[in-house]
Design a protein around this motif. Sequence first.
Motif, mmCIF file in Angstrom:
data_model
loop_
_atom_site.group_PDB
_atom_site.id
_atom_site.type_symbol
_atom_site.label_atom_id
_atom_site.label_comp_id
_atom_site.label_asym_id
_atom_site.label_seq_id
_atom_site.Cartn_x
_atom_site.Cartn_y
_atom_site.Cartn_z
ATOM 1 N N ASP A 168 -107.282 32.326 -32.272
ATOM 2 C CA ASP A 168 -106.290 31.248 -32.305
ATOM 3 C C ASP A 168 -106.830 29.952 -31.699
ATOM 4 O OD1 ASP A 168 -106.393 32.245 -29.713
ATOM 5 O OD2 ASP A 168 -104.238 32.023 -29.354
ATOM 6 N N CYS A 169 -108.089 29.973 -31.246
ATOM 7 C CA CYS A 169 -108.726 28.762 -30.707
ATOM 8 C C CYS A 169 -109.851 28.264 -31.615
ATOM 9 C CB CYS A 169 -109.278 29.025 -29.308
ATOM 10 S SG CYS A 169 -108.009 29.300 -28.054
ATOM 11 N N VAL A 170 -109.915 28.791 -32.831
ATOM 12 C CA VAL A 170 -110.974 28.402 -33.767
ATOM 13 C C VAL A 170 -110.349 27.754 -34.994
ATOM 14 C CG1 VAL A 170 -112.935 29.160 -35.150
ATOM 15 C CG2 VAL A 170 -112.418 30.319 -32.995
ATOM 16 N N ASP A 171 -110.737 26.529 -35.282
ATOM 17 C CA ASP A 171 -110.314 25.823 -36.489
ATOM 18 C C ASP A 171 -111.508 25.707 -37.433
ATOM 19 O OD1 ASP A 171 -107.690 25.226 -35.496
ATOM 20 O OD2 ASP A 171 -108.578 23.612 -34.298
ATOM 21 N N VAL A 172 -111.286 25.890 -38.728
ATOM 22 C CA VAL A 172 -112.329 25.666 -39.717
ATOM 23 C C VAL A 172 -112.281 24.204 -40.151
ATOM 24 C CG1 VAL A 172 -113.239 26.291 -41.989
ATOM 25 C CG2 VAL A 172 -112.276 28.055 -40.501
ATOM 26 N N VAL A 173 -113.370 23.498 -39.883
ATOM 27 C CA VAL A 173 -113.504 22.083 -40.259
ATOM 28 C C VAL A 173 -114.765 21.970 -41.113
ATOM 29 C CG1 VAL A 173 -113.716 19.710 -39.418
ATOM 30 C CG2 VAL A 173 -112.388 21.375 -38.101
ATOM 31 N N PRO A 174 -114.644 22.252 -42.422
ATOM 32 C CA PRO A 174 -115.850 22.249 -43.266
ATOM 33 C C PRO A 174 -116.521 20.879 -43.287
ATOM 34 C CG PRO A 174 -113.974 23.224 -44.412
ATOM 35 C CD PRO A 174 -113.442 22.561 -43.182
ATOM 36 N N ASN A 175 -117.845 20.888 -43.346
ATOM 37 C CA ASN A 175 -118.574 19.643 -43.502
ATOM 38 C C ASN A 175 -118.306 19.056 -44.883
ATOM 39 O OD1 ASN A 175 -119.758 19.598 -41.006
ATOM 40 N ND2 ASN A 175 -121.653 20.557 -41.649
ATOM 41 N N GLY A 176 -118.625 17.798 -45.033
ATOM 42 C CA GLY A 176 -118.500 17.143 -46.323
ATOM 43 C C GLY A 176 -119.476 15.992 -46.396
ATOM 44 N N GLU A 327 -120.266 30.231 -49.501
ATOM 45 C CA GLU A 327 -118.911 29.674 -49.598
ATOM 46 C C GLU A 327 -118.888 28.448 -50.496
ATOM 47 O OE1 GLU A 327 -116.879 29.029 -45.903
ATOM 48 O OE2 GLU A 327 -117.582 30.921 -45.058
ATOM 49 N N ILE A 328 -119.941 27.638 -50.427
ATOM 50 C CA ILE A 328 -120.008 26.442 -51.267
ATOM 51 C C ILE A 328 -120.222 26.825 -52.728
ATOM 52 C CG2 ILE A 328 -121.280 24.304 -51.732
ATOM 53 C CD1 ILE A 328 -122.124 24.381 -48.746
ATOM 54 N N LEU A 329 -121.174 27.723 -52.961
ATOM 55 C CA LEU A 329 -121.544 28.097 -54.325
ATOM 56 C C LEU A 329 -120.657 29.243 -54.813
ATOM 57 C CD1 LEU A 329 -125.427 27.824 -54.076
ATOM 58 C CD2 LEU A 329 -123.828 26.200 -55.111
ATOM 59 N N ARG A 372 -117.253 16.446 -55.057
ATOM 60 C CA ARG A 372 -116.178 15.468 -54.844
ATOM 61 C C ARG A 372 -114.840 16.159 -54.577
ATOM 62 N NH1 ARG A 372 -115.637 13.295 -59.972
ATOM 63 N NH2 ARG A 372 -114.077 14.928 -60.278
ATOM 64 N N ASP A 373 -114.538 17.212 -55.333
ATOM 65 C CA ASP A 373 -113.223 17.848 -55.244
ATOM 66 C C ASP A 373 -113.119 18.867 -54.116
ATOM 67 O OD1 ASP A 373 -112.583 16.361 -57.465
ATOM 68 O OD2 ASP A 373 -112.880 18.006 -58.897
ATOM 69 N N GLU A 378 -113.629 12.847 -47.333
ATOM 70 C CA GLU A 378 -112.252 12.631 -46.909
ATOM 71 C C GLU A 378 -111.648 13.890 -46.303
ATOM 72 O OE1 GLU A 378 -110.358 10.085 -46.705
ATOM 73 O OE2 GLU A 378 -111.450 8.522 -47.780
ATOM 74 N N ARG A 379 -111.863 15.033 -46.933
ATOM 75 C CA ARG A 379 -111.283 16.279 -46.433
ATOM 76 C C ARG A 379 -111.864 16.631 -45.063
ATOM 77 N NH1 ARG A 379 -111.068 20.858 -51.025
ATOM 78 N NH2 ARG A 379 -109.915 21.852 -49.338
ATOM 79 N N HIS A 380 -113.159 16.440 -44.919
ATOM 80 C CA HIS A 380 -113.800 16.735 -43.635
ATOM 81 C C HIS A 380 -113.248 15.859 -42.519
ATOM 82 C CE1 HIS A 380 -116.827 17.232 -40.516
ATOM 83 N NE2 HIS A 380 -117.012 15.925 -40.539
ATOM 84 N N VAL A 381 -113.195 14.568 -42.779
ATOM 85 C CA VAL A 381 -112.755 13.630 -41.740
ATOM 86 C C VAL A 381 -111.303 13.893 -41.353
ATOM 87 C CG1 VAL A 381 -112.348 11.194 -41.218
ATOM 88 C CG2 VAL A 381 -114.427 11.879 -42.414
ATOM 89 N N SER A 382 -110.453 14.158 -42.324
ATOM 90 C CA SER A 382 -109.050 14.444 -42.027
ATOM 91 C C SER A 382 -108.915 15.670 -41.140
ATOM 92 C CB SER A 382 -108.280 14.655 -43.342
ATOM 93 O OG SER A 382 -106.941 15.026 -43.076
#
Length: 394
Positions: A168-176, A327-329, A372-373, A378-382
């Motif tokens: 509960d202390c881990v957030d997934v913040v994918p790079n972009g 995960e990306i591919l 892009r999608d 944008e998704r990473h920064v948000s």
Amino acid sequence: MTRSTPSTPLRVVVATNGLAITGGVERCVLEDVGELVAAGHDVEVWHRAGPEGDPDEGRAPFDRLGVRLRHARDYRFTVRTAPADVLRFVREGLRLRRSRPDVLWLNRPEFLPWGRVVSFVSGVPLAVHLHHAPNYRRLGPFAGGRTRFLAVSAVMARAWTAAGARSDCVDVVPNGVDTAAFPAATAASSRRARAALGIEQDRPVVLYYGRLTRSKGVLAILEAWGRVHASSRVLVGHGTPPAPAPVLVLAGALYPQDAPAVRRAIAALPEGSVVVVPERDDVVPLLHAADVVVAPSIEPEGFGRVVVEAMSTGRPVVAAASGGTAEILSGEWARFTVDPTATAALADKVVEALHAAETEPGLADRCRAWVRDHHGRERHVSALLTALEAHAKR
């Protein structure tokens, strides 16, 4: 990228190693600091000396952003030197408290002991960006306190949770990546890039860029390259004679422990089939010179930034079927994943990707659209700003 000023700007201390860009982590730090500044937050960067021992190496882009820079003391911790290390960390915590930040953002998880002590002494919440696999079998007391973990992929979140971080202390913040910074290749840009490298215009080009080490799979691709080179007869068009033999471009720095093995592997291959170029910051021309990019890391990648950079320019990527790259591919791109330790399979997959790049209309456009999608900036920064603002001391 211009962003509206937040109603309550954060005071963020960003702790990193050196400022010079020597890999994906350093590049991510620079880009994210730029995003924080653009969003109106107050940023101070703590850093150590660069690879050459110069504490100011790589500071120019940070100066242009207008952020404050501070030299940090040694982040390292060992059991043998624990008393001296903890005393040094306490002093750093007192120094941090005088800066009165809202959050301490540690971008090197291997220095988690430093971050936890400094956070405790200063009373500043700690956010730890998990760019790679855990450095400790069990995190123990280092995972507690006012600590939030920001994982670059779901696989990294699971790895750190297994090592002791609370889920509960881990957030997934994918790079972009910013697709504007990695534009689509054109016929003209490809011609210029190949001419600059001294590569014939009609030769198929496979690119690897990054650290030239065993763990990154450089020896694996070199072992497979003889098979790829011999398979060039399949890369033909319209029943014409065999296409020119492909060339492998290796761009990066040799590391002492692996340099002899890399040099031997290159020497064993046909002359002219491998081109080695120095490490460079601007990789876009290299990507534009390539038909296919390979990222055969033996150690699972936390995210796989090379993959999204390459696909942003329209290049298909052959990568390890593990870690963040898997995960990306996903979807149609899973066909380009492989176990890099299986030499024959890796060679066949590179040949398959070269054939696809030559014969599949729209492949480059689909590569770019996927980034892009699914992996745009944008998704990473948000996600990053949301995580930091939620964890900050107000």
